[in-house]
Design a protein around this motif. Structure first.
Motif, mmCIF file in Angstrom:
data_model
loop_
_atom_site.group_PDB
_atom_site.id
_atom_site.type_symbol
_atom_site.label_atom_id
_atom_site.label_comp_id
_atom_site.label_asym_id
_atom_site.label_seq_id
_atom_site.Cartn_x
_atom_site.Cartn_y
_atom_site.Cartn_z
ATOM 1 N N LYS A 146 0.809 -1.214 0.000
ATOM 2 C CA LYS A 146 0.000 0.000 0.000
ATOM 3 C C LYS A 146 0.847 1.272 0.000
ATOM 4 C CE LYS A 146 -4.005 -2.072 2.312
ATOM 5 N NZ LYS A 146 -4.913 -2.019 3.496
ATOM 6 N N ARG A 147 2.133 1.139 0.301
ATOM 7 C CA ARG A 147 2.974 2.334 0.401
ATOM 8 C C ARG A 147 3.841 2.563 -0.836
ATOM 9 N NH1 ARG A 147 6.033 3.621 5.590
ATOM 10 N NH2 ARG A 147 5.173 5.687 5.133
ATOM 11 N N VAL A 148 3.844 1.614 -1.764
ATOM 12 C CA VAL A 148 4.710 1.724 -2.936
ATOM 13 C C VAL A 148 4.362 2.949 -3.771
ATOM 14 C CG1 VAL A 148 5.319 0.640 -5.132
ATOM 15 C CG2 VAL A 148 5.276 -0.725 -3.048
ATOM 16 N N ASP A 149 3.082 3.190 -3.999
ATOM 17 C CA ASP A 149 2.653 4.306 -4.831
ATOM 18 C C ASP A 149 3.153 5.636 -4.264
ATOM 19 O OD1 ASP A 149 1.043 4.638 -7.304
ATOM 20 O OD2 ASP A 149 -0.138 5.986 -6.053
ATOM 21 N N ALA A 150 2.968 5.830 -2.964
ATOM 22 C CA ALA A 150 3.413 7.074 -2.334
ATOM 23 C C ALA A 150 4.932 7.184 -2.344
ATOM 24 C CB ALA A 150 2.880 7.144 -0.897
ATOM 25 N N LEU A 151 5.617 6.054 -2.144
ATOM 26 C CA LEU A 151 7.080 6.091 -2.148
ATOM 27 C C LEU A 151 7.620 6.531 -3.494
ATOM 28 C CD1 LEU A 151 9.819 5.557 -0.849
ATOM 29 C CD2 LEU A 151 9.599 3.159 -1.523
ATOM 30 N N LEU A 152 7.040 6.024 -4.582
ATOM 31 C CA LEU A 152 7.515 6.431 -5.903
ATOM 32 C C LEU A 152 7.210 7.894 -6.180
ATOM 33 C CD1 LEU A 152 6.777 3.266 -8.046
ATOM 34 C CD2 LEU A 152 8.998 4.211 -7.454
ATOM 35 N N ASP A 153 6.098 8.395 -5.667
ATOM 36 C CA ASP A 153 5.845 9.838 -5.770
ATOM 37 C C ASP A 153 6.989 10.605 -5.125
ATOM 38 O OD1 ASP A 153 3.476 9.665 -7.158
ATOM 39 O OD2 ASP A 153 2.200 9.843 -5.391
ATOM 40 N N TYR A 154 7.368 10.159 -3.950
ATOM 41 C CA TYR A 154 8.446 10.825 -3.213
ATOM 42 C C TYR A 154 9.768 10.737 -3.962
ATOM 43 C CZ TYR A 154 11.733 11.734 0.598
ATOM 44 O OH TYR A 154 12.745 12.232 1.377
ATOM 45 N N ILE A 155 10.096 9.535 -4.443
ATOM 46 C CA ILE A 155 11.357 9.347 -5.154
ATOM 47 C C ILE A 155 11.397 10.170 -6.431
ATOM 48 C CG2 ILE A 155 12.740 7.655 -6.433
ATOM 49 C CD1 ILE A 155 11.878 5.553 -4.386
ATOM 50 N N PHE A 156 10.269 10.216 -7.150
ATOM 51 C CA PHE A 156 10.215 10.903 -8.439
ATOM 52 C C PHE A 156 9.927 12.394 -8.330
ATOM 53 C CE2 PHE A 156 9.207 7.060 -11.407
ATOM 54 C CZ PHE A 156 10.470 6.569 -11.137
ATOM 55 N N GLY A 157 9.760 12.914 -7.104
ATOM 56 C CA GLY A 157 9.628 14.349 -6.943
ATOM 57 C C GLY A 157 8.219 14.889 -7.012
ATOM 58 N N LYS A 158 7.201 14.031 -6.858
ATOM 59 C CA LYS A 158 5.822 14.495 -6.820
ATOM 60 C C LYS A 158 5.419 14.734 -5.370
ATOM 61 C CE LYS A 158 2.780 12.702 -9.482
ATOM 62 N NZ LYS A 158 1.844 11.733 -10.102
ATOM 63 N N PRO A 159 4.400 15.583 -5.119
ATOM 64 C CA PRO A 159 3.956 15.821 -3.735
ATOM 65 C C PRO A 159 3.592 14.508 -3.052
ATOM 66 C CG PRO A 159 2.942 17.395 -5.217
ATOM 67 C CD PRO A 159 3.649 16.398 -6.091
ATOM 68 N N CYS A 160 4.071 14.341 -1.832
ATOM 69 C CA CYS A 160 3.826 13.117 -1.079
ATOM 70 C C CYS A 160 3.539 13.496 0.370
ATOM 71 C CB CYS A 160 5.042 12.198 -1.158
ATOM 72 S SG CYS A 160 4.907 10.747 -0.106
ATOM 73 N N TYR A 161 2.449 12.971 0.898
ATOM 74 C CA TYR A 161 2.031 13.350 2.240
ATOM 75 C C TYR A 161 2.209 12.205 3.235
ATOM 76 C CZ TYR A 161 0.132 17.186 -0.415
ATOM 77 O OH TYR A 161 0.007 18.255 -1.259
ATOM 78 N N GLN A 162 3.050 11.249 2.898
ATOM 79 C CA GLN A 162 3.431 10.207 3.831
ATOM 80 C C GLN A 162 4.882 10.419 4.248
ATOM 81 O OE1 GLN A 162 2.505 6.077 3.290
ATOM 82 N NE2 GLN A 162 0.805 6.489 1.907
ATOM 83 N N ALA A 163 5.202 9.974 5.452
ATOM 84 C CA ALA A 163 6.584 10.021 5.937
ATOM 85 C C ALA A 163 7.207 8.636 5.814
ATOM 86 C CB ALA A 163 6.625 10.489 7.383
ATOM 87 N N PHE A 164 8.514 8.610 5.569
ATOM 88 C CA PHE A 164 9.212 7.342 5.411
ATOM 89 C C PHE A 164 10.430 7.299 6.320
ATOM 90 C CE2 PHE A 164 6.755 5.726 1.961
ATOM 91 C CZ PHE A 164 6.337 6.835 1.235
ATOM 92 N N SER A 165 10.683 6.126 6.872
ATOM 93 C CA SER A 165 11.870 5.925 7.702
ATOM 94 C C SER A 165 13.063 5.662 6.793
ATOM 95 C CB SER A 165 11.662 4.737 8.647
ATOM 96 O OG SER A 165 10.617 5.001 9.550
ATOM 97 N N ILE A 166 14.022 6.564 6.822
ATOM 98 C CA ILE A 166 15.150 6.518 5.896
ATOM 99 C C ILE A 166 16.454 6.440 6.680
ATOM 100 C CG2 ILE A 166 16.367 7.750 4.061
ATOM 101 C CD1 ILE A 166 13.716 9.000 3.280
ATOM 102 N N TYR A 167 17.330 5.525 6.257
ATOM 103 C CA TYR A 167 18.599 5.292 6.928
ATOM 104 C C TYR A 167 19.720 5.262 5.892
ATOM 105 C CZ TYR A 167 15.335 3.469 10.437
ATOM 106 O OH TYR A 167 14.293 3.328 11.314
ATOM 107 N N PRO A 168 20.923 5.698 6.263
ATOM 108 C CA PRO A 168 22.047 5.572 5.326
ATOM 109 C C PRO A 168 22.393 4.098 5.124
ATOM 110 C CG PRO A 168 22.823 6.271 7.488
ATOM 111 C CD PRO A 168 21.322 6.317 7.540
#
Length: 311
Positions: free
Chosen positions: A169-191
């Motif tokens: 269910k989160r893939v669509d929003a994640l790709l928005d974020y990666i591709f630079g589209k507005p995204c209103y979900q937060a993601f846990s990001i680590y190096p």
């Protein structure tokens, strides 16, 4: 209502560890100039070799077709940390790989990422075209998730980050974020903790050649890596699903400089693994007879070896 639901969802989603703004594109990669690649001749071990297992002759590995330029240009590599190797023959028909593949198809040619956040052919072709190939590779890996409590971790290259808790269910929003589209979900990001990552095709349900040679290479690369002098824990070797070019097995891609350079090799045997670790990881040397393609972030042609690497 949909906007409100997205806002509420973001309140209860995992917080973004790196505090990246989720309504913007990922920031451009901060990268130092890469050392130039140098082509070297290497024949592997002395023949016959008693140290390494032989690739079975009945696999009929193609030894005649040229390897150079057999990897199509790409911009992003998404690596799913599945923690297993028994993937279906077509990963795009199951689970997260299917969700990513379908969502990427919907966004074809909509990638607005900065030029610096994409891979570019390093030693051939036009490396300054903003509209360069936007192909996204989605690959299953044997790497286990490190941070997820639900869903799965993914590695995003060339950004060299791990994004946790990715579900269907989160893939669509994640790709928005990666591709630079507005995204209103937060993601846990680590190096990503690996300065170098070696991905070996071991997709046995797809092709018996890679299913046979891949594990042999993984073992030989791991042994060679342990014997090397590099800092412990910075190089990781993993089996992955289809990388293309099964006729050229063994196939692998070596990501160095924290994922900012990708060197694709084909026809690799265990006898070459020590040379790949010592030359490619330590000295920026590529084994010319095995190279399928070289890709970099913000790459520029290395004129010193243009004659040998201009394919």
């Amino acid at each position: 209502m949909k906007w409100l639901a997205n806002c509420l969802n973001s309140l209860y989603s995992s917080s973004c560890t790196s505090e990246l703004a989720t309504n913007n594109i990922l920031p451009p990669i901060d990268i130092k100039e890469l050392s130039p690649v140098v082509a070297v001749d290497c024949k592997g071990c002395m023949k016959p070799c008693a140290q390494h297992p032989l690739v079975p002759s009945h696999l009929n590995i193609d030894q005649s077709k040229p390897l150079h330029n057999t990897v199509p240009p790409y911009a992003i590599h998404i690596i799913l940390m599945t923690g297993k190797t028994d993937w279906p023959s077509r990963i795009e028909e199951e689970g997260l790989a299917r969700a990513f593949t379908q969502c990427i198809q919907k966004r074809k040619n909509l990638d607005k990422r900065p030029f610096e956040n994409r891979y570019h052919p390093a030693y051939f072709g036009n490396t300054t075209d903003e509209n360069e190939n936007q192909r996204v590779i989605v690959t299953n890996s044997s790497l286990p998730s490190m941070y997820s409590t639900t869903g799965m971790d993914i590695i995003l290259l060339p950004d060299n980050i791990i994004i946790a808790n990715i579900t269907l269910k989160r893939v669509d929003a994640l790709l928005d974020y990666i591709f630079g589209k507005p995204c209103y979900q937060a993601f846990s990001i680590y190096p990503c903790p690996f300065s170098s990552l070696i991905l070996v095709c071991g997709h046995g349900t797809k092709d018996r050649r890679c299913g046979t040679v891949g594990p042999m290479l993984q073992k030989a690369l791991q042994q060679a890596s342990l014997q090397a002098t590099k800092e412990e824990g910075t190089t990781k070797v993993a089996l992955v699903s289809h990388l293309g070019g099964h006729a050229f097995a063994g196939n692998l891609v070596v990501y160095t400089y924290n994922g900012h350079r990708a060197i694709w090799y084909g026809r690799v045997t265990p006898c070459y693994c020590k040379d790949i670790i010592e030359n490619t990881l330590d000295d920026d040397k590529v084994i010319e007879d095995l190279v399928r393609g070289i890709f970099e972030v913000k790459s520029k042609p290395n004129l010193a070896c243009q004659a040998k690497l201009e394919w």
